[in-house]
Design a protein around this motif. Structure first.
Motif, PDB file in Angstrom:
ATOM      1  N   PRO A  38       0.406 -11.265 -12.364  1.00  0.00           N
ATOM      2  CA  PRO A  38      -0.392 -10.592 -13.377  1.00  0.00           C
ATOM      3  C   PRO A  38      -0.191  -9.062 -13.334  1.00  0.00           C
ATOM      4  CG  PRO A  38      -1.752 -11.105 -11.485  1.00  0.00           C
ATOM      5  CD  PRO A  38      -0.418 -11.760 -11.229  1.00  0.00           C
ATOM      6  N   ARG A  39      -0.787  -8.364 -14.282  1.00  0.00           N
ATOM      7  CA  ARG A  39      -0.721  -6.903 -14.268  1.00  0.00           C
ATOM      8  C   ARG A  39      -1.526  -6.412 -13.079  1.00  0.00           C
ATOM      9  NH1 ARG A  39      -3.187  -3.976 -18.376  1.00  0.00           N
ATOM     10  NH2 ARG A  39      -1.810  -2.203 -17.914  1.00  0.00           N
ATOM     11  N   HIS A  40      -0.825  -5.971 -12.056  1.00  0.00           N
ATOM     12  CA  HIS A  40      -1.531  -5.523 -10.862  1.00  0.00           C
ATOM     13  C   HIS A  40      -0.699  -4.484 -10.129  1.00  0.00           C
ATOM     14  CE1 HIS A  40       1.241  -8.353  -8.927  1.00  0.00           C
ATOM     15  NE2 HIS A  40       0.942  -7.809  -7.763  1.00  0.00           N
ATOM     16  N   VAL A  41      -1.363  -3.739  -9.280  1.00  0.00           N
ATOM     17  CA  VAL A  41      -0.695  -2.762  -8.435  1.00  0.00           C
ATOM     18  C   VAL A  41      -1.357  -2.813  -7.059  1.00  0.00           C
ATOM     19  CG1 VAL A  41      -2.201  -0.888  -9.245  1.00  0.00           C
ATOM     20  CG2 VAL A  41      -0.008  -0.341  -8.190  1.00  0.00           C
ATOM     21  N   ILE A  42      -0.527  -2.719  -6.027  1.00  0.00           N
ATOM     22  CA  ILE A  42      -1.004  -2.687  -4.647  1.00  0.00           C
ATOM     23  C   ILE A  42      -0.820  -1.274  -4.121  1.00  0.00           C
ATOM     24  CG2 ILE A  42      -0.695  -3.607  -2.319  1.00  0.00           C
ATOM     25  CD1 ILE A  42       0.560  -6.103  -3.654  1.00  0.00           C
ATOM     26  N   ILE A  43      -1.899  -0.672  -3.640  1.00  0.00           N
ATOM     27  CA  ILE A  43      -1.836   0.696  -3.122  1.00  0.00           C
ATOM     28  C   ILE A  43      -2.331   0.688  -1.685  1.00  0.00           C
ATOM     29  CG2 ILE A  43      -2.453   3.099  -3.485  1.00  0.00           C
ATOM     30  CD1 ILE A  43      -3.287   2.366  -6.345  1.00  0.00           C
ATOM     31  N   ASP A  44      -1.429   0.871  -0.750  1.00  0.00           N
ATOM     32  CA  ASP A  44      -1.821   0.957   0.651  1.00  0.00           C
ATOM     33  C   ASP A  44      -2.244   2.379   0.990  1.00  0.00           C
ATOM     34  OD1 ASP A  44      -1.367  -1.714   1.204  1.00  0.00           O
ATOM     35  OD2 ASP A  44       0.717  -1.402   1.814  1.00  0.00           O
ATOM     36  N   ASN A  45      -3.323   2.482   1.764  1.00  0.00           N
ATOM     37  CA  ASN A  45      -3.845   3.776   2.224  1.00  0.00           C
ATOM     38  C   ASN A  45      -4.263   4.687   1.086  1.00  0.00           C
ATOM     39  OD1 ASN A  45      -3.322   3.181   5.038  1.00  0.00           O
ATOM     40  ND2 ASN A  45      -1.156   3.463   4.553  1.00  0.00           N
ATOM     41  N   LEU A  46      -4.808   4.098   0.035  1.00  0.00           N
ATOM     42  CA  LEU A  46      -5.345   4.905  -1.062  1.00  0.00           C
ATOM     43  C   LEU A  46      -6.510   5.756  -0.581  1.00  0.00           C
ATOM     44  CD1 LEU A  46      -5.658   5.682  -4.073  1.00  0.00           C
ATOM     45  CD2 LEU A  46      -7.065   3.624  -4.354  1.00  0.00           C
ATOM     46  N   PHE A  47      -7.334   5.178   0.277  1.00  0.00           N
ATOM     47  CA  PHE A  47      -8.537   5.870   0.738  1.00  0.00           C
ATOM     48  C   PHE A  47      -8.310   6.515   2.104  1.00  0.00           C
ATOM     49  CE2 PHE A  47      -9.895   2.599  -2.220  1.00  0.00           C
ATOM     50  CZ  PHE A  47     -10.698   3.330  -3.068  1.00  0.00           C
ATOM     51  N   ALA A  48      -9.099   7.558   2.371  1.00  0.00           N
ATOM     52  CA  ALA A  48      -8.981   8.288   3.634  1.00  0.00           C
ATOM     53  C   ALA A  48      -9.409   7.388   4.789  1.00  0.00           C
ATOM     54  CB  ALA A  48      -9.846   9.541   3.586  1.00  0.00           C
ATOM     55  N   THR A  49      -8.489   7.115   5.695  1.00  0.00           N
ATOM     56  CA  THR A  49      -8.757   6.170   6.779  1.00  0.00           C
ATOM     57  C   THR A  49      -9.924   6.615   7.651  1.00  0.00           C
ATOM     58  OG1 THR A  49      -6.434   5.504   6.811  1.00  0.00           O
ATOM     59  CG2 THR A  49      -7.735   4.986   8.756  1.00  0.00           C
ATOM     60  N   ASN A 200       1.207 -13.802  -3.310  1.00  0.00           N
ATOM     61  CA  ASN A 200       0.415 -13.868  -2.088  1.00  0.00           C
ATOM     62  C   ASN A 200       0.287 -12.473  -1.482  1.00  0.00           C
ATOM     63  OD1 ASN A 200      -0.198 -14.289   0.810  1.00  0.00           O
ATOM     64  ND2 ASN A 200       0.033 -16.454   0.305  1.00  0.00           N
ATOM     65  N   ILE A 201      -0.952 -11.980  -1.310  1.00  0.00           N
ATOM     66  CA  ILE A 201      -1.176 -10.609  -0.846  1.00  0.00           C
ATOM     67  C   ILE A 201      -2.016 -10.618   0.423  1.00  0.00           C
ATOM     68  CG2 ILE A 201      -2.118  -8.346  -1.431  1.00  0.00           C
ATOM     69  CD1 ILE A 201      -1.701  -9.072  -4.383  1.00  0.00           C
ATOM     70  N   PRO A 202      -1.441 -10.246   1.578  1.00  0.00           N
ATOM     71  CA  PRO A 202      -2.198 -10.203   2.833  1.00  0.00           C
ATOM     72  C   PRO A 202      -3.289  -9.129   2.794  1.00  0.00           C
ATOM     73  CG  PRO A 202       0.172 -10.261   3.247  1.00  0.00           C
ATOM     74  CD  PRO A 202      -0.010  -9.980   1.783  1.00  0.00           C
ATOM     75  N   PRO A 203      -4.444  -9.392   3.403  1.00  0.00           N
ATOM     76  CA  PRO A 203      -5.572  -8.450   3.362  1.00  0.00           C
ATOM     77  C   PRO A 203      -5.538  -7.423   4.486  1.00  0.00           C
ATOM     78  CG  PRO A 203      -6.286 -10.473   4.402  1.00  0.00           C
ATOM     79  CD  PRO A 203      -4.836 -10.675   4.034  1.00  0.00           C
ATOM     80  N   VAL A 204      -4.484  -6.616   4.528  1.00  0.00           N
ATOM     81  CA  VAL A 204      -4.360  -5.633   5.603  1.00  0.00           C
ATOM     82  C   VAL A 204      -5.289  -4.450   5.357  1.00  0.00           C
ATOM     83  CG1 VAL A 204      -1.982  -6.339   6.063  1.00  0.00           C
ATOM     84  CG2 VAL A 204      -2.419  -4.441   4.508  1.00  0.00           C
ATOM     85  N   TYR A 205      -5.576  -3.733   6.415  1.00  0.00           N
ATOM     86  CA  TYR A 205      -6.565  -2.659   6.369  1.00  0.00           C
ATOM     87  C   TYR A 205      -6.171  -1.560   5.385  1.00  0.00           C
ATOM     88  CZ  TYR A 205     -10.042   0.649   8.192  1.00  0.00           C
ATOM     89  OH  TYR A 205     -11.104   1.502   8.331  1.00  0.00           O
ATOM     90  N   ASN A 206      -7.136  -1.131   4.585  1.00  0.00           N
ATOM     91  CA  ASN A 206      -6.975  -0.046   3.603  1.00  0.00           C
ATOM     92  C   ASN A 206      -5.911  -0.382   2.565  1.00  0.00           C
ATOM     93  OD1 ASN A 206      -7.411   2.350   2.274  1.00  0.00           O
ATOM     94  ND2 ASN A 206      -6.756   3.680   3.960  1.00  0.00           N
ATOM     95  N   ARG A 207      -5.826  -1.648   2.213  1.00  0.00           N
ATOM     96  CA  ARG A 207      -4.972  -2.067   1.093  1.00  0.00           C
ATOM     97  C   ARG A 207      -5.847  -2.284  -0.126  1.00  0.00           C
ATOM     98  NH1 ARG A 207      -0.427  -6.412   1.934  1.00  0.00           N
ATOM     99  NH2 ARG A 207       0.673  -4.445   2.354  1.00  0.00           N
ATOM    100  N   CYS A 208      -5.510  -1.613  -1.213  1.00  0.00           N
ATOM    101  CA  CYS A 208      -6.258  -1.717  -2.460  1.00  0.00           C
ATOM    102  C   CYS A 208      -5.410  -2.475  -3.479  1.00  0.00           C
ATOM    103  CB  CYS A 208      -6.596  -0.318  -2.979  1.00  0.00           C
ATOM    104  SG  CYS A 208      -7.541  -0.306  -4.517  1.00  0.00           S
ATOM    105  N   VAL A 209      -6.009  -3.479  -4.094  1.00  0.00           N
ATOM    106  CA  VAL A 209      -5.358  -4.238  -5.158  1.00  0.00           C
ATOM    107  C   VAL A 209      -6.148  -4.009  -6.439  1.00  0.00           C
ATOM    108  CG1 VAL A 209      -4.606  -6.506  -5.969  1.00  0.00           C
ATOM    109  CG2 VAL A 209      -4.623  -5.999  -3.512  1.00  0.00           C
ATOM    110  N   LEU A 210      -5.468  -3.499  -7.455  1.00  0.00           N
ATOM    111  CA  LEU A 210      -6.069  -3.290  -8.766  1.00  0.00           C
ATOM    112  C   LEU A 210      -5.388  -4.235  -9.743  1.00  0.00           C
ATOM    113  CD1 LEU A 210      -5.918   0.610  -8.793  1.00  0.00           C
ATOM    114  CD2 LEU A 210      -7.940  -0.773  -8.318  1.00  0.00           C
ATOM    115  N   PHE A 211      -6.170  -4.949 -10.555  1.00  0.00           N
ATOM    116  CA  PHE A 211      -5.528  -5.856 -11.507  1.00  0.00           C
ATOM    117  C   PHE A 211      -6.334  -5.987 -12.790  1.00  0.00           C
ATOM    118  CE2 PHE A 211      -8.297  -8.661  -9.066  1.00  0.00           C
ATOM    119  CZ  PHE A 211      -8.735  -9.633  -9.965  1.00  0.00           C
ATOM    120  N   ASP A 212      -5.600  -6.405 -13.816  1.00  0.00           N
ATOM    121  CA  ASP A 212      -6.167  -6.651 -15.140  1.00  0.00           C
ATOM    122  C   ASP A 212      -6.587  -8.119 -15.184  1.00  0.00           C
ATOM    123  OD1 ASP A 212      -6.631  -7.282 -17.783  1.00  0.00           O
ATOM    124  OD2 ASP A 212      -4.768  -6.426 -18.550  1.00  0.00           O
TER     125      ASP A 212
END
Length: 244
Positions: A38-49, A200-212
């Motif tokens: 689907p329309r999605h983007v994975i952004i690792d470390n988007l937020f300040a750890t 398949n997207i692993p739930p690693v720390y500070n991983r952000c998934v945004l999707f439509d």
């Protein structure tokens, strides 16, 4: 005294990594959205750890959590309704985070509450609007706070296949807060994808998934956690965003 624009910029960068909101990064996110199903983007470390580390402290407190159960025909069902539903009708069993009013104004609890508020802020929603090229707003939501919260799964809990495409819901965000997660622990997010090619997207720390949530292949579920895994819980933030 800082002007309002400067204050908003400081607030944004307090929670977000500067490199992840640059013009180059934003362009890459939009490209990913245009080519993914689907329309999605994975952004690792988007937020300040360093900030998220303090949030995780609050999530470790057991008294914050309350069991949440949904069937496909009704949300927030009680135990009697749950036991009366056949197994195939049950689609969510997990815990949701309840802010502790007695400690909400100090320490990690305060920061955890502030982070949820930041996810509903004009600054963060402007970032999302720019990425997805759609205007989102909380103006017409009766209680925006209900649309951003922390959740946890333990072995035996589940989120079965479902769609998040409620009318007006434009963006879904998932942020993972699992420091101890390792391959084999389970808890992966799975999109149905295109032509049954699962994403398949692993739930690693500070991983952000945004999707439509209205895009092709956006139906999704969460793989079961392994009972013998390294992590006792799978933590995440779920946040939904709407048009006016």
């Amino acid at each position: 005294m800082l002007d309002r624009v400067t204050q908003n910029s400081c607030r944004l960068l307090m929670w977000l990594n500067k490199s992840k909101v640059s013009k180059e990064a934003m362009s890459a996110y939009r490209k990913a959205l245009s080519t993914s199903v689907p329309r999605h983007v994975i952004i690792d470390n988007l937020f300040a750890t360093a900030m998220l580390d303090q949030v995780v402290e609050a999530l470790s407190e057991p008294h914050h959590w309350q069991t949440q159960q949904h069937t496909y025909s009704a949300l927030y069902v009680d135990d009697e309704q749950w036991q009366g539903a056949i197994e195939s009708e049950r689609f969510v069993k997990r815990d949701r985070w309840i802010a502790n009013k007695a400690s909400a104004n100090s320490g990690a609890d305060k920061l955890a509450t502030e982070f949820l508020a930041f996810l509903r802020s004009n600054e963060f929603m402007s970032f999302l609007s720019t990425v997805f090229k759609v205007h989102i707003s909380d103006l017409n939501l009766a209680d925006p706070k209900l649309n951003s919260n922390y959740f946890r799964l333990k072995p035996g809990d589940f989120v079965n296949e479902h769609a998040d495409d409620s009318p007006g819901r434009e963006i879904c965000m998932l942020l993972y807060l699992n420091k101890a997660w390792c391959k084999g622990d389970g808890g992966e997010l799975v999109f149905s994808g295109k032509d049954n090619e699962l994403v398949n997207i692993p739930p690693v720390y500070n991983r952000c998934v945004l999707f439509d949530p209205s895009s092709e292949g956006s139906e999704h579920w969460v793989n079961a956690m392994a009972s013998s895994g390294n992590a006792s819980y799978r933590y995440n933030v779920t946040s939904w965003y709407w048009t006016e």
